[in-house]
Design an enzyme around this catalytic site. Structure first.
Site, mmCIF file in Angstrom:
data_model
loop_
_atom_site.group_PDB
_atom_site.id
_atom_site.type_symbol
_atom_site.label_atom_id
_atom_site.label_comp_id
_atom_site.label_asym_id
_atom_site.label_seq_id
_atom_site.Cartn_x
_atom_site.Cartn_y
_atom_site.Cartn_z
ATOM 1 N N ARG A 126 0.848 -1.197 0.000
ATOM 2 C CA ARG A 126 0.000 0.000 0.000
ATOM 3 C C ARG A 126 0.875 1.235 0.000
ATOM 4 N NH1 ARG A 126 -5.566 -1.544 2.495
ATOM 5 N NH2 ARG A 126 -6.103 -2.382 0.486
ATOM 6 N N GLN A 176 -0.844 2.268 -6.098
ATOM 7 C CA GLN A 176 -2.300 2.396 -5.961
ATOM 8 C C GLN A 176 -3.044 1.917 -7.203
ATOM 9 O OE1 GLN A 176 -3.139 6.390 -4.685
ATOM 10 N NE2 GLN A 176 -3.283 5.786 -2.546
ATOM 11 N N ASP A 214 -3.604 -1.964 -7.462
ATOM 12 C CA ASP A 214 -4.147 -2.613 -6.268
ATOM 13 C C ASP A 214 -5.529 -3.235 -6.538
ATOM 14 O OD1 ASP A 214 -5.012 -3.314 -3.782
ATOM 15 O OD2 ASP A 214 -4.754 -1.350 -2.877
ATOM 16 N N SER A 253 -8.308 -2.826 -3.697
ATOM 17 C CA SER A 253 -9.039 -1.553 -3.686
ATOM 18 C C SER A 253 -10.044 -1.494 -4.821
ATOM 19 C CB SER A 253 -8.090 -0.367 -3.843
ATOM 20 O OG SER A 253 -7.275 -0.274 -2.730
ATOM 21 N N TYR A 289 -3.750 -0.832 7.402
ATOM 22 C CA TYR A 289 -4.617 -1.932 7.833
ATOM 23 C C TYR A 289 -4.874 -1.888 9.339
ATOM 24 C CZ TYR A 289 -4.083 -4.377 3.370
ATOM 25 O OH TYR A 289 -4.120 -4.742 2.052
HETATM 26 P P1 NAD Z 1 -9.760 -3.775 5.004
HETATM 27 O O1 NAD Z 1 -10.517 -4.353 3.862
HETATM 28 O O2 NAD Z 1 -8.522 -4.470 5.464
HETATM 29 O O3 NAD Z 1 -10.739 -3.642 6.275
HETATM 30 C C1 NAD Z 1 -11.950 -2.914 6.185
HETATM 31 C C2 NAD Z 1 -12.071 -1.949 7.334
HETATM 32 O O4 NAD Z 1 -12.427 -2.659 8.529
HETATM 33 C C3 NAD Z 1 -10.815 -1.152 7.679
HETATM 34 O O5 NAD Z 1 -11.106 0.227 7.617
HETATM 35 C C4 NAD Z 1 -10.470 -1.595 9.097
HETATM 36 O O6 NAD Z 1 -9.889 -0.559 9.879
HETATM 37 C C5 NAD Z 1 -11.836 -1.980 9.621
HETATM 38 N N1 NAD Z 1 -11.830 -2.825 10.832
HETATM 39 C C6 NAD Z 1 -10.987 -3.836 11.162
HETATM 40 N N2 NAD Z 1 -11.326 -4.348 12.365
HETATM 41 C C7 NAD Z 1 -12.425 -3.662 12.797
HETATM 42 C C8 NAD Z 1 -13.239 -3.727 13.958
HETATM 43 N N3 NAD Z 1 -13.001 -4.603 14.937
HETATM 44 N N4 NAD Z 1 -14.272 -2.853 14.076
HETATM 45 C C9 NAD Z 1 -14.530 -1.951 13.090
HETATM 46 N N5 NAD Z 1 -13.794 -1.837 11.964
HETATM 47 C C10 NAD Z 1 -12.744 -2.681 11.828
HETATM 48 O O7 NAD Z 1 -9.429 -2.252 4.722
HETATM 49 P P2 NAD Z 1 -9.139 -1.539 3.332
HETATM 50 O O8 NAD Z 1 -10.371 -1.277 2.613
HETATM 51 O O9 NAD Z 1 -8.133 -2.337 2.652
HETATM 52 O O10 NAD Z 1 -8.541 -0.122 3.777
HETATM 53 C C11 NAD Z 1 -7.631 0.055 4.850
HETATM 54 C C12 NAD Z 1 -6.870 1.372 4.667
HETATM 55 O O11 NAD Z 1 -5.882 1.260 3.660
HETATM 56 C C13 NAD Z 1 -7.720 2.559 4.276
HETATM 57 O O12 NAD Z 1 -7.267 3.673 4.977
HETATM 58 C C14 NAD Z 1 -7.442 2.734 2.818
HETATM 59 O O13 NAD Z 1 -7.657 4.047 2.367
HETATM 60 C C15 NAD Z 1 -5.978 2.368 2.773
HETATM 61 N N6 NAD Z 1 -5.557 1.946 1.427
HETATM 62 C C16 NAD Z 1 -4.382 2.449 0.922
HETATM 63 C C17 NAD Z 1 -3.956 2.050 -0.354
HETATM 64 C C18 NAD Z 1 -2.679 2.579 -0.952
HETATM 65 O O14 NAD Z 1 -2.125 3.513 -0.454
HETATM 66 N N7 NAD Z 1 -2.172 1.976 -2.043
HETATM 67 C C19 NAD Z 1 -4.716 1.145 -1.086
HETATM 68 C C20 NAD Z 1 -5.887 0.653 -0.521
HETATM 69 C C21 NAD Z 1 -6.298 1.064 0.741
#
Ligand code: NAD
Length: 375
Positions: free
Chosen positions: A121, A126, A129, A132, A229
């Site tokens: 990430r 991006q 990915d 995403s 994460y």
């Molecule tokens: P994910 O699919 O791993 O999880 C979904 C969400 O569930 C996350 O926001 C996580 O914090 C939440 N979660 C986990 N345990 C929980 C709990 N007990 N109660 C409530 N919520 C809980 O997450 P994701 O969609 O992959 O995104 C995670 C982060 O990564 C975001 O900030 C996203 O913007 C970022 N991201 C960055 C990049 C990049 O820079 N290339 C790419 C994708 C996502």
């Protein structure tokens, strides 16, 4: 450089790992493209569309013959792979923990397996990915699935026969899928609230016009954490979260759960007792059902009625929108391979940061540090 695009054989998989657009772009880089007959049919792409883009369309055996790179959505069964060039790459969503035996088999076959879900990430990755791109559309579709199963309307409607009140939707887990679920539920006219363990999401929830519901008494995760994460929360946090959810959930009509922790089972966010407090006819979509489920009693791929609540155990939601999800997945693959394309070598050469992150097997061995020593 020959690139093979396989027809997905996994049950329920409708997507395809290249579109005529990416076929043309790969050919523009000097590659030769071979697409398996019928590979795009379920994503509304015909064999003749691929031929028109410059690909050779043929049987699996023809397509794999001499292939240097094999593209897939999911990892193909190693039994179905033969005839490819020595050290061929396989780039797909390989589910390395769930399909560990296959990873060993790819190594044995001399394939260099690249797990697209391990893309780091970092800003420059991006556009590569798949998690995403697929989660974004899945978050949208999850809300539509809920709306379809709900026996009432989402928006408030004032009619001559009286007023229909707006649905209350609660989004649990505000990552990529959750943010899109908030936006979609808002567009449909629901009153939306949302929660996460990462405090950075609070502002995002507010900016989308939804109400943040957060545990304030115990510290959550400040900032974005490793790679953005979540990690497993303390017992104290989990207890405070359960109390907060209990108070909030009884008033909700729609709940979309998306919470995931990489490499671990999904956290349990809704218990059977909490389900029992919800209104009859409410709908929950458990987007984490395939990873063990956020909701007690939810089953991946099944819709259940528990205490009068419809609980949809989502399975591969991305496959319900194969035209769009294939287009994005295919671009992720193209962005990945083209970013490392070496013109002189006529093939991609991965750098250390991204190569080490995604490469599972090399030279006949499993080499990824998250898999080595694990069987
Ligand atoms: P994910 O699919 O791993 O999880 C979904 C969400 O569930 C996350 O926001 C996580 O914090 C939440 N979660 C986990 N345990 C929980 C709990 N007990 N109660 C409530 N919520 C809980 O997450 P994701 O969609 O992959 O995104 C995670 C982060 O990564 C975001 O900030 C996203 O913007 C970022 N991201 C960055 C990049 C990049 O820079 N290339 C790419 C994708 C996502």
């Amino acid at each position: 450089m020959r690139i093979a695009v396989l027809k997905e054989l996994a049950a329920g998989e409708t997507r395809v790992a290249a579109t005529p657009e990416t076929v043309k772009k790969f050919i523009g880089l000097g590659a030769e493209l071979a697409v398996e007959t019928g590979a795009g049919v379920q994503a509304s792409i015909s064999d003749s569309d691929y031929s028109a883009a410059g690909a050779k369309v043929g049987s699996r055996a023809d397509v794999l013959k001499g292939a240097n790179i094999i593209l897939g959505i999911q990892g193909p069964d190693p039994k179905d792979l033969s005839g490819f060039a020595d050290g061929a790459w396989l780039a797909a969503g390989l589910n390395p923990f769930g399909e560990r035996a296959r990873v060993d088999e790819y190594a044995r076959l001399g394939i260099e397996a690249l797990a697209m879900e391990f893309m780091p990430r970092i800003t420059r990755a991006q556009s590569m990915d798949i998690l995403s791109s697929q989660a974004n559309l899945a978050g949208y579709k999850a809300v539509l699935l809920a709306a379809n199963a709900y026996g009432r309307a989402f928006p408030m409607m004032m009619t001559a026969a009286g007023t229909v009140s707006a649905a209350r939707a609660f989004i649990m887990g505000v990552g990529v899928a959750g943010l899109q679920a908030i936006a979609t539920a808002r567009r449909l006219g629901a009153q939306v609230s949302a929660t996460d363990v990462r405090s950075a999401t609070k502002e995002q929830i507010i900016s989308l016009g939804a109400k943040p519901i957060f545990v304030e008494s115990v510290a959550g995760i400040e900032g974005e954490g490793a790679g953005g994460y979540a990690t497993e929360m303390s017992e104290e946090y989990q207890k405070a979260q359960a109390e907060l959810v209990s108070a909030h959930i009884a008033k909700q009509d729609i709940v979309i759960t998306t919470a995931l922790i990489p490499g671990r089972p999904a956290p349990r966010l809704i218990s059977d007792a909490q389900l029992a407090t919800m209104r009859t006819g409410s709908v929950i979509v458990d987007m984490a059902a395939e990873s063990g489920g956020n909701v007690e009693g939810s089953v991946s791929g099944e819709t259940k009625r528990i205490h009068g609540v419809t609980v949809i155990g989502a399975k591969n939601i991305a496959a319900l929108m194969p035209a769009d999800t294939s287009a994005l997945f295919s671009r992720n693959l193209f962005n990945f391979l083209s970013a490392f394309w070496d013109k002189e070598a006529g093939r991609p050469i991965l750098d250390e940061e991204i190569g080490n992150a995604v490469r599972l097997t090399q030279g006949g061995k499993v080499v990824h540090d998250r898999l080595v020593g694990q069987n």
